[in-house]
Structure formats: structure tokens, C-alpha cells
Design a protein around this motif. Structure first.
Motif, PDB file in Angstrom:
ATOM      1  N   CYS A  97      24.460  55.020 -37.727  1.00  0.00           N
ATOM      2  CA  CYS A  97      25.846  54.737 -37.119  1.00  0.00           C
ATOM      3  C   CYS A  97      25.897  54.907 -35.731  1.00  0.00           C
ATOM      4  CB  CYS A  97      26.819  55.726 -37.998  1.00  0.00           C
ATOM      5  SG  CYS A  97      26.452  57.420 -37.812  1.00  0.00           S
ATOM      6  N   ARG A  98      25.320  55.646 -35.125  1.00  0.00           N
ATOM      7  CA  ARG A  98      25.362  56.075 -33.691  1.00  0.00           C
ATOM      8  C   ARG A  98      24.937  54.884 -32.897  1.00  0.00           C
ATOM      9  NH1 ARG A  98      25.576  59.299 -29.332  1.00  0.00           N
ATOM     10  NH2 ARG A  98      23.835  59.442 -27.938  1.00  0.00           N
ATOM     11  N   THR A  99      23.681  54.179 -33.329  1.00  0.00           N
ATOM     12  CA  THR A  99      23.387  52.930 -32.768  1.00  0.00           C
ATOM     13  C   THR A  99      24.261  51.819 -32.923  1.00  0.00           C
ATOM     14  OG1 THR A  99      21.034  53.537 -33.418  1.00  0.00           O
ATOM     15  CG2 THR A  99      21.481  51.286 -32.918  1.00  0.00           C
ATOM     16  N   VAL A 100      24.571  51.719 -33.926  1.00  0.00           N
ATOM     17  CA  VAL A 100      25.977  50.583 -34.103  1.00  0.00           C
ATOM     18  C   VAL A 100      27.316  50.840 -33.415  1.00  0.00           C
ATOM     19  CG1 VAL A 100      27.577  49.581 -35.721  1.00  0.00           C
ATOM     20  CG2 VAL A 100      25.041  50.048 -36.598  1.00  0.00           C
ATOM     21  N   LYS A 101      27.580  52.098 -33.435  1.00  0.00           N
ATOM     22  CA  LYS A 101      28.706  52.489 -32.461  1.00  0.00           C
ATOM     23  C   LYS A 101      28.490  52.241 -31.069  1.00  0.00           C
ATOM     24  CE  LYS A 101      31.514  56.537 -31.184  1.00  0.00           C
ATOM     25  NZ  LYS A 101      31.706  58.078 -31.308  1.00  0.00           N
ATOM     26  N   LEU A 102      27.496  52.802 -30.361  1.00  0.00           N
ATOM     27  CA  LEU A 102      27.234  52.723 -29.088  1.00  0.00           C
ATOM     28  C   LEU A 102      27.101  51.087 -28.887  1.00  0.00           C
ATOM     29  CD1 LEU A 102      24.477  55.491 -28.395  1.00  0.00           C
ATOM     30  CD2 LEU A 102      26.885  54.981 -27.731  1.00  0.00           C
ATOM     31  N   MET A 103      26.562  50.077 -29.697  1.00  0.00           N
ATOM     32  CA  MET A 103      26.533  48.762 -29.525  1.00  0.00           C
ATOM     33  C   MET A 103      27.844  48.226 -29.316  1.00  0.00           C
ATOM     34  SD  MET A 103      26.597  45.236 -31.138  1.00  0.00           S
ATOM     35  CE  MET A 103      26.406  45.798 -32.680  1.00  0.00           C
ATOM     36  N   PHE A 104      28.607  48.614 -30.325  1.00  0.00           N
ATOM     37  CA  PHE A 104      29.925  47.989 -30.362  1.00  0.00           C
ATOM     38  C   PHE A 104      30.591  48.399 -29.015  1.00  0.00           C
ATOM     39  CE2 PHE A 104      30.233  47.749 -35.211  1.00  0.00           C
ATOM     40  CZ  PHE A 104      29.768  46.467 -35.028  1.00  0.00           C
ATOM     41  N   ILE A 105      30.822  49.500 -28.748  1.00  0.00           N
ATOM     42  CA  ILE A 105      31.495  50.080 -27.540  1.00  0.00           C
ATOM     43  C   ILE A 105      30.698  49.308 -26.295  1.00  0.00           C
ATOM     44  CG2 ILE A 105      31.576  52.039 -25.948  1.00  0.00           C
ATOM     45  CD1 ILE A 105      31.554  53.817 -28.477  1.00  0.00           C
ATOM     46  N   SER A 106      29.450  49.247 -26.071  1.00  0.00           N
ATOM     47  CA  SER A 106      28.740  48.454 -24.968  1.00  0.00           C
ATOM     48  C   SER A 106      29.312  47.074 -25.054  1.00  0.00           C
ATOM     49  CB  SER A 106      27.190  48.674 -25.099  1.00  0.00           C
ATOM     50  OG  SER A 106      26.733  47.966 -24.213  1.00  0.00           O
ATOM     51  N   LEU A 107      29.282  46.274 -26.234  1.00  0.00           N
ATOM     52  CA  LEU A 107      29.620  45.071 -26.124  1.00  0.00           C
ATOM     53  C   LEU A 107      31.056  44.871 -25.725  1.00  0.00           C
ATOM     54  CD1 LEU A 107      27.944  43.428 -29.399  1.00  0.00           C
ATOM     55  CD2 LEU A 107      27.178  43.298 -26.899  1.00  0.00           C
ATOM     56  N   HIS A 108      32.198  45.509 -26.220  1.00  0.00           N
ATOM     57  CA  HIS A 108      33.397  45.448 -25.930  1.00  0.00           C
ATOM     58  C   HIS A 108      33.468  45.705 -24.554  1.00  0.00           C
ATOM     59  CE1 HIS A 108      37.535  46.531 -25.518  1.00  0.00           C
ATOM     60  NE2 HIS A 108      37.751  45.662 -26.735  1.00  0.00           N
TER      61      HIS A 108
END
Length: 174
Positions: A97-108
Motif C-alpha cells: 500500500c505504501r508503494t502504491v500510495k507514493l506512486m499515485f501521489i507522484s503521478l498526480h
């Protein structure tokens, strides 16, 4: 292209979570499949609040109204749930979940920064600028994949563009 960017690891986690929900191996997940595995409560959270937020987001990302989500709709559901609270609200037992969350934040963040005209759409030239900034190169197949996910947007004066879900699909396809 994505080595060291965190994208590949996040996409692997999202794929893993999608497959766990897809109990009948149809390549689609339903709201029932997603909520069937939810624990009654998560510390500090009320299940009803999470389920209602999830139902709202599910309906928003179910573009074809089929009451089921393909992988890309599911990925956008994950993005939506992250923005509205937590990826853990969608996948309480996700190991990444941390990896996914950081990816979504970074992409946005990158999406917003490269949306030069502020119309919430990225054109091919804005995507090229994103790739140079993020990956130091423009992938040779970017234009070809863009052609597969683009649409004519009024927000861009009829120029082909991608929105956030199309952007995530494009990156996944790279």
C-alpha cells in the motif's frame, strides 16, 4: 524505462491486488468481490463510512456502467480511494500500500505540473515533457500508445489528450 521510478513495483502491487479480488478469474471485479473480503472494521474507521466511500468511487470509475471494473478502472478506483482517504480502505491487507500510495501521489503531482494550460488534460507535447522530466527520455513508442488512449477533448480545443485515467493507462502500457 521505469527502473528505479517506483512505477513498476506499484503496478505489480495493483495487479496482485486486482487478481486477489477477481475470484472468478473473469478479468473483471465487482463491488461484491471487493467488499467480500473487507474486515468488519479497521482500527479507527467505521466500515459503513468506508463502504459508502468505496461505493461512490466504484460508481464514478465504472465508465461503461457494467457494475464491474476492468484492470484500468480498478487502478483508477485505487487512485480515487487514495485521494479520498487511503488505499488501505480499498485493500486492507495490501502488502504494497505504501508503494502504491507514493506512486499515485507522484503521478498526480507530475500530471498537474505538466498540465501547462491547466485544463486537466495532457496533450502529446505535455506527455513528452513529462517523460523527459521524469525518465530523462521520450519512449520510442509513446506516440503509438498515446494514439491508443487519447480522445478529442473540448478542454484542449479538440486536440487529442489524455485525462488522469488515460495517463495511468498509458504509463502502464509503456
Amino acid at each position: 524505462l521505469f527502473v528505479g521510478s517506483g512505477l513498476e513495483a506499484a503496478f505489480v502491487e495493483i495487479e496482485r491486488d486486482f487478481v486477489r479480488f477477481d475470484r472468478d478469474s473473469s478479468g473483471l471485479v465487482t463491488f461484491g468481490e471487493i467488499t467480500a473480503g473487507m474486515p468488519p472494521t479497521r482500527p479507527g474507521c467505521e466500515r459503513l463510512n468506508i463502504v459508502s466511500k468505496l461505493q461512490y468511487a466504484f460508481n464514478l470509475v465504472d465508465w461503461d456502467g457494467s457494475q464491474s471494473l476492468d484492470f484500468f478502472e480498478y487502478m483508477y478506483l485505487g487512485f480515487w480511494m487514495t485521494c479520498a482517504g487511503s488505499y488501505l480502505d480499498l485493500v486492507p491487507d495490501s502488502t504494497g500500500c505504501r508503494t502504491v500510495k507514493l506512486m499515485f501521489i507522484s503521478l498526480h503531482s507530475h500530471y498537474t505540473r505538466h498540465d501547462a494550460d491547466g485544463n486537466k488534460r495532457l496533450t502529446l507535447d505535455e506527455l513528452e515533457a513529462f517523460c523527459i522530466d521524469r525518465f530523462r527520455e521520450v519512449p520510442s513508442n509513446l506516440a503509438e500508445i498515446f494514439d491508443q488512449v487519447k480522445y478529442e477533448s473540448r478542454a484542449t480545443g479538440g486536440r487529442p489528450a489524455v485525462d488522469v485515467p488515460g495517463f495511468m493507462r498509458l504509463l502502464y502500457m509503456l
